[in-house]
Scaffold this active site. Structure first.
Site, PDB file in Angstrom:
ATOM      1  CE  LYS B  47      -3.678   2.527   0.736  1.00  0.00           C
ATOM      2  NZ  LYS B  47      -4.270   2.879  -0.552  1.00  0.00           N
ATOM      3  CG  ASN B  71      -9.229   3.920  -5.173  1.00  0.00           C
ATOM      4  OD1 ASN B  71      -8.633   4.584  -4.321  1.00  0.00           O
ATOM      5  ND2 ASN B  71      -8.644   3.545  -6.300  1.00  0.00           N
ATOM      6  CB  ALA B  72     -11.789   8.738  -3.167  1.00  0.00           C
ATOM      7  CB  ILE B  73      -8.198   4.599  -0.301  1.00  0.00           C
ATOM      8  CG1 ILE B  73      -8.804   3.507  -1.191  1.00  0.00           C
ATOM      9  CG2 ILE B  73      -7.832   4.063   1.081  1.00  0.00           C
ATOM     10  CD1 ILE B  73     -10.102   2.928  -0.720  1.00  0.00           C
ATOM     11  CB  CYS B 132       0.065  12.493  -3.847  1.00  0.00           C
ATOM     12  SG  CYS B 132       0.571  10.796  -3.744  1.00  0.00           S
ATOM     13  CE  LYS B 167       0.428   2.780  -9.663  1.00  0.00           C
ATOM     14  NZ  LYS B 167      -0.090   1.856  -8.646  1.00  0.00           N
ATOM     15  CB  THR B 195      -6.778   5.419 -10.790  1.00  0.00           C
ATOM     16  OG1 THR B 195      -6.315   6.418  -9.877  1.00  0.00           O
ATOM     17  CG2 THR B 195      -6.696   4.068 -10.120  1.00  0.00           C
ATOM     18  N   GLY B 219      -9.518  -0.887 -13.238  1.00  0.00           N
ATOM     19  CA  GLY B 219     -10.233  -2.056 -13.732  1.00  0.00           C
ATOM     20  C   GLY B 219     -10.210  -2.157 -15.249  1.00  0.00           C
ATOM     21  N   GLY B 267      -4.429  -5.166  -9.930  1.00  0.00           N
ATOM     22  CA  GLY B 267      -5.085  -4.392  -8.878  1.00  0.00           C
ATOM     23  C   GLY B 267      -6.516  -4.817  -8.652  1.00  0.00           C
TER      24      GLY B 267
HETATM   25  C1  LIG Z   1      -8.572   0.544  -3.901  1.00  0.00           C
HETATM   26  C2  LIG Z   1      -7.340   0.979  -4.616  1.00  0.00           C
HETATM   27  C3  LIG Z   1      -6.297   1.563  -3.915  1.00  0.00           C
HETATM   28  C4  LIG Z   1      -5.144   1.975  -4.559  1.00  0.00           C
HETATM   29  N1  LIG Z   1      -4.124   2.519  -3.851  1.00  0.00           N
HETATM   30  C5  LIG Z   1      -2.973   2.870  -4.471  1.00  0.00           C
HETATM   31  C6  LIG Z   1      -1.862   3.359  -3.756  1.00  0.00           C
HETATM   32  O1  LIG Z   1      -1.878   3.448  -2.539  1.00  0.00           O
HETATM   33  N2  LIG Z   1      -0.747   3.764  -4.444  1.00  0.00           N
HETATM   34  C7  LIG Z   1      -0.689   3.665  -5.804  1.00  0.00           C
HETATM   35  O2  LIG Z   1       0.316   4.017  -6.403  1.00  0.00           O
HETATM   36  N3  LIG Z   1      -1.715   3.162  -6.510  1.00  0.00           N
HETATM   37  C8  LIG Z   1      -2.856   2.768  -5.888  1.00  0.00           C
HETATM   38  N4  LIG Z   1      -3.892   2.257  -6.626  1.00  0.00           N
HETATM   39  C9  LIG Z   1      -3.761   2.116  -8.082  1.00  0.00           C
HETATM   40  C10 LIG Z   1      -3.369   0.690  -8.456  1.00  0.00           C
HETATM   41  O3  LIG Z   1      -2.139   0.336  -7.889  1.00  0.00           O
HETATM   42  C11 LIG Z   1      -3.296   0.528  -9.990  1.00  0.00           C
HETATM   43  O4  LIG Z   1      -2.307   1.395 -10.503  1.00  0.00           O
HETATM   44  C12 LIG Z   1      -4.607   0.852 -10.663  1.00  0.00           C
HETATM   45  O5  LIG Z   1      -5.672   0.427  -9.881  1.00  0.00           O
HETATM   46  C13 LIG Z   1      -4.719   0.227 -12.056  1.00  0.00           C
HETATM   47  O6  LIG Z   1      -4.663  -1.167 -11.995  1.00  0.00           O
HETATM   48  P1  LIG Z   1      -5.978  -2.110 -11.960  1.00  0.00           P
HETATM   49  O7  LIG Z   1      -6.869  -1.660 -13.056  1.00  0.00           O
HETATM   50  O8  LIG Z   1      -5.463  -3.500 -12.114  1.00  0.00           O
HETATM   51  O9  LIG Z   1      -6.620  -1.888 -10.625  1.00  0.00           O
HETATM   52  C14 LIG Z   1      -5.050   1.829  -5.964  1.00  0.00           C
HETATM   53  C15 LIG Z   1      -6.107   1.241  -6.670  1.00  0.00           C
HETATM   54  C16 LIG Z   1      -7.241   0.812  -6.026  1.00  0.00           C
HETATM   55  C17 LIG Z   1      -8.338   0.192  -6.840  1.00  0.00           C
END
Ligand SMILES: Cc1cc2nc3c(=O)[nH]c(=O)nc-3n(C[C@H](O)[C@H](O)[C@H](O)COP(=O)(O)O)c2cc1C
Ligand SMILES: Cc1cc2nc3c(=O)[nH]c(=O)nc-3n(C[C@H](O)[C@H](O)[C@H](O)COP(=O)(O)OP(=O)(O)OC[C@H]3O[C@@H](n4cnc5c(N)ncnc54)[C@H](O)[C@@H]3O)c2cc1C
Ligand SMILES: Cc1cc2nc3c(=O)[nH]c(=O)nc-3n(C[C@H](O)[C@H](O)[C@H](O)COP(=O)(O)OP(=O)(O)OC[C@H]3O[C@@H](n4cnc5c(N)ncnc54)[C@H](O)[C@@H]3O)c2cc1C
Ligand SMILES: Cc1cc2nc3c(=O)[nH]c(=O)nc-3n(C[C@H](O)[C@H](O)[C@H](O)COP(=O)(O)O)c2cc1C
Ligand code: FES
Ligand code: FES
Lengths: 254, 309, 309, 254
Positions: B47, B71-73, B132, B167, B195, B219, B267
């Protein structure tokens, strides 16, 4: 994990009870939930959390759900024999306390179903159960029979079209609480907040919370709720993995 | 049955296979270890970690979209010191490289977090999440300005004893310029994509679904955007790319390799199925076997030669 | 049964309802007229039109993606003069405003095409597609640079006798800057969003599926990005927005209105179902009735007030 | 338009024949196609074009398809009684020419199915039909019986495991062509190109083309193929609306 649909019953115009049979035995406790995959293909990437309502064995469970959107609509279309991809039972259910002699279960709407199996477990241990359940109107009422075999049921509807008029908190008068050791509540957030407001300081208990979920297994931090820690200040904890059930006095509402 | 060589090398780190979870979809691994043996992963990516504890955003934090999710964690995490002390040691037992995703709001925060992490024996590499908002520059994202991206990369490189992946955010006009800027600044590799910024509205309540209004779209929906960006960038950089964005199957992984990725991260698919990473790995191996591919490395950039050639 | 007022006003043009096809998904209307009565549409938006005939790209031109599709048609069209002479007159009979989408490679081409179109009595408004690469600036897109976008907008405004909508590309770091630049340059309205640039790879053939390598991603997959951009832009501009990007249902349309759109356009959904536009219109009207909404106008920007308010 | 699945037959390991019944009568001609919606929800936004293979009435049609990817896999899972959303028949089929006495139908793989109904229509008009059909190997061979009742069938497989070894063009010798008035060909692009190369100048005919499609109804310009116009220079025309069948001599291959 694949389960098989055993039966699909309509309980009200928009609530269904789905019986599933898991491939393998699964440990469970009342208050846990299943994370249910909906749809075919990749349209829906999020599973839907639905609580365990009844367990007739370690692999045959009932899930009672209201049709809200695309996912539950799809679910309502599943017929006996079809496969269902479910994770669970997940989360931490309602803790039972040895020594309790009388407990209250308090439910609103689709918060009522998880109380069925809870009430059964409680009765099995010889503990008395009284239920207070609320619905919007008469046509939403369900599961009264299931609860009535276990103890007294206090039914309320908001418009008074069935049972007493009012909300569950209206039934939680002092007389009623007398002799109760604990309460367990499940329902929409505003109801839980009202129950907490009414009972805190009077009766210890538990709230089963709802939040939108991602993973359902504790890895995404999507489903958090503010829970008061040891020092009383709220920290975000995961409804899916640390809950959905939390001690009522620890739950913070914003 | 043919034996497929699944190993890849990423900036000097040898991975026994090229599949890893994407940051934020795996927490720090503890919960996932109940679903499968984590030593099967090529690497573990944890994370987004910040210098101090972050509580994250109010809820709702997630929403569903067609073939995707928002997501907006808000980077909820216990802060770097607790991560190093309490989370990372538990991952040693799996014997796979651990990559820690690093986030921050000012350059100094990235640098200090990176310095502490790179001092831990449990950390094999860092992944700088430059999506960020930079609080100094009025919330503008590090990840959208090549100069800012290069600055934070160089500053972290200066203190890090482990390779640094950057990233990239896809929410930019010119992803190639960003990639080249961080490569020049010393990045050892790239992770792409993060994202896309999106939103959903709750029409019954007449307000955004997410408490934070906007969130990150991930996704399958974003897969074509990820592939395009990786394809464009891998043509012009020499550093390896960890590809991600909508991977849900072994065939998806093959698509990412052919576009130019040297490894893949998974992810959102973890939410479809907790075992997604290892299932995708198995499908990838099977695909290679069925197609006479002896080493997954051979697939990297295979579609770069393009059409009618 | 309550009567819902579906009419909206767009830059002085009154539409009897707010639903129209998106450019490129309706050709010039002839074929669609076999599937429903085109007078039911709020407006008709026709294919991207250029000064000269364009043959378009080689095939494959389309590919499927999760909840979306890629297209690289390459603006195949017979050129503005034949469009005016042969295509537009046939649309008169439907009595709805016709909006012509205008594309080009240099400013002069936009201007001349717009001049000729705005001289036709069959044209109610122009929609400038500024996502095309500018050949003078080395293929850089008009739509990604605020100055270039403003320049082409002002130049077209100077010759156009009808309102000019500018169609924004989502492939930018700062959509708000683009929107403000074209608003200042005189745009009467905005159309958003055009497609996101994406790609798919044919893993059996090891090459991009599209002959053009990259294509434009449309459909439900991009809806969250469209909503976010419309939400951001409608907060800061005073001109109306035609919203589009993945609309397939009346509820989707409601989401776009609440995000800030004054009308909606339907693209990819026409391929799911030829009657998509009118079906969406019917669903929108039904939604309004069921929710006590007397005029669809009331929904515009309804979610702008946001969360917890 | 909704149709009902009447029957699903497996013809080879990966080819199925799907019988559908439309709600209403639909005009049709051999060589036209249906644009078939696949999957549930929004995962697949593009329909799949599948040719009309047989028509036993104006509303009951057979579609023969090979399972290639997600869409056709889904299609293969449809069971009798389930609904199918199809547009069609669409496009322009094979033109029949009064005065023809003997025609050739030439098909490769899943290009064979559309020739069944074509051959029937031709026979019904008293015209002789000879079929030349090619497959990869014996286990791919299908629909020979259907064609054999209408006229001689020349079967080829690439590996010689059934019929003659070789490709369809190997059967198109001068002797064979003698007396033929026209040919109709359907199959993969390389086959069509080879047929065109072999027959152009010798025999007039038609090619049924394949291109990836968007709308299927002529509005998106996704499915074009270069077709020579009056002046001999190729212009992109729409396979879905101007075709899929074009005069062989007009089709340009790049
Ligand atoms: C719930 C969630 C939390 C995420 N948290 C982070 C994060 O903390 N740091 C980061 O660089 N990317 C974060 N991402 C982005 C993912 O690492 C990834 O780059 C993105 O979701 C695209 O891949 P996917 O389509 O397989 O999910 C997060 C994605 C999701 C869905
Ligand atoms: C722990 C837990 C237990 C639950 N148990 C039950 C139950 O036993 N019976 C029952 O009827 N409902 C229950 N719910 C609510 C149920 O999950 C939602 O009604 C359901 O997810 C809606 O899905 P949908 O596809 O029909 O709606 P959509 O609106 O199409 O769903 C879109 C997305 O939003 C999420 N979502 C929408 N509403 C809710 C909600 N109220 N809570 C959480 N997520 C939501 C969905 O999961 C999905 O990710 C429970 C929720 C939680 C968190
Ligand atoms: C006019 C016409 C008639 C056809 N008739 C038949 C028939 O009778 N029987 C049969 O088996 N096949 C036929 N095809 C080919 C058939 O359309 C494809 O095999 C099918 O679309 C593949 O879909 P999928 O989801 O299984 O594959 P996927 O690869 O998952 O499909 C992804 C996308 O690519 C498109 N696509 C993939 N392959 C092709 C192809 N070869 N041609 C066109 N589009 C493709 C799909 O339509 C879809 O949009 C025909 C094609 C055309 C253009
Ligand atoms: C096949 C196709 C052709 C298109 N052609 C044009 C065009 O000529 N001009 C234009 O401005 N946009 C064009 N677009 C973009 C659409 O008008 C629309 O902005 C985009 O597809 C998003 O809407 P949707 O998701 O509803 O399709 C095209 C889109 C598609 C799918
Ligand atoms: S839903 Fe992912 S942590 Fe709870
Ligand atoms: S598929 Fe759209 S024009 Fe042919």
């Amino acid at each position: 994990m694949m389960a098989q649909v055993v039966e699909q019953e309509r309980l009200t115009r928009d609530v269904f009870r789905l019986w599933i049979e898991m491939e393998h035995d699964a440990p469970w406790s009342p208050g846990q939930f299943f994370h249910v995959r909906v749809g075919e293909g990749l349209d829906h990437v999020l599973r839907r959390p639905i609580s365990l309502s009844e367990a007739v064995s370690d692999r045959r469970f009932a899930l009672v759900y209201r049709v809200m959107g695309a996912g539950t609509r799809w679910l309502a279309g599943r017929r006996p024999g079809s496969a269902l991809d479910v994770l669970g039972p997940l989360g931490r259910g309602f803790p039972l306390h040895p020594g309790d002699e009388r407990v209250l279960v308090i439910g609103g709407g689709v918060g009522v179903p998880p109380l069925i199996q809870l009430a059964r477990e409680v009765r099995r241990r010889g503990v008395e159960v009284a239920a207070v359940i609320g619905f919007r109107e008469a046509r939403d009422v369900m599961l009264v029979d299931e609860l009535a075999t276990l103890g007294p049921v206090h039914l309320l509807t908001e418009d008074g079209s069935a049972g007493m008029p009012g909300r569950v908190t209206d039934a939680l008068g002092e007389d009623f609480l007398r002799g109760a050791d604990r309460f367990y509540a499940c329902g929409p957030s505003p109801m839980l907040q009202a129950v907490q407001g009414k009972l805190s300081g009077h009766l210890p208990g538990y709230l089963s919370l709802e939040e939108r979920m991602g993973c359902g297994i504790g890895v995404c931090m999507g489903c958090v709720h503010p829970i008061r820690g040891g020092d009383g200040s709220p920290v975000y904890r995961r409804v899916c993995a640390d809950g959905p059930v939390f001690p009522a006095e620890e739950v913070a509402f914003s | 049955m043919m034996d497929v060589d699944l190993s890849v090398e990423l900036a000097g780190i040898r991975l026994h296979n090229p599949v890893m979870p994407a940051s934020g979809c795996f927490s720090y691994g503890r919960e996932m270890s109940r679903w499968y043996d984590l030593s099967r992963l090529g690497a573990i990516v944890v994370k987004g970690t910040t210098l101090e504890l972050r509580p994250g955003n109010p809820t709702p934090r997630v929403a569903e979209t067609p073939s995707g999710m928002l997501n907006a964690i808000g980077l909820q995490n216990p802060g770097v010191d607790r991560v190093i002390a309490e989370e990372l040691p538990a991952l040693r037992q799996y014997g796979v490289p651990v990559i820690v995703n690093v986030a921050g709001s000012v350059v100094e925060e990235y640098v200090e977090t990176a310095r502490r992490l790179s001092g831990s024996r449990d950390v094999a590499a860092l992944e700088l999440n430059i999506s960020c908002p930079n609080v100094r520059c009025g919330g503008m994202h590090f990840g959208t300005d090549p100069d800012m991206a290069a600055e934070v990369t160089a500053a972290v490189k200066a203190v890090s004893r482990v390779p640094v992946f950057v990233k990239l955010s896809p929410n930019v006009t010119d992803i190639v310029a960003l990639a080249q800027a961080v490569e020049r600044a010393g990045a050892d590799g790239l992770s792409m994509i993060n994202t896309l910024v999106g939103m959903r509205i709750d029409i019954e309540r007449r307000r955004p679904i997410l408490a934070n209004f906007f969130g990150g779209l991930s996704g399958p929906a974003i897969k074509p955007v990820a592939l395009r960006m990786i394809y464009e960038v891998s043509r012009v950089v020499r550093i390896p790319i960890i590809g991600m964005g909508g991977i849900t199957s072994g065939e998806d992984a093959v698509e990412f390799f052919m576009a130019g990725a040297s490894a893949v991260a998974v992810g959102t698919a973890n939410f479809i199925k907790p075992t997604a990473c290892v299932d995708i790995l198995d499908e990838l191996a099977a695909w290679c076997r069925n197609h006479g591919v002896r080493a997954v490395r051979e697939l990297i950039g295979a579609a770069q030669k393009g059409w009618n050639q």
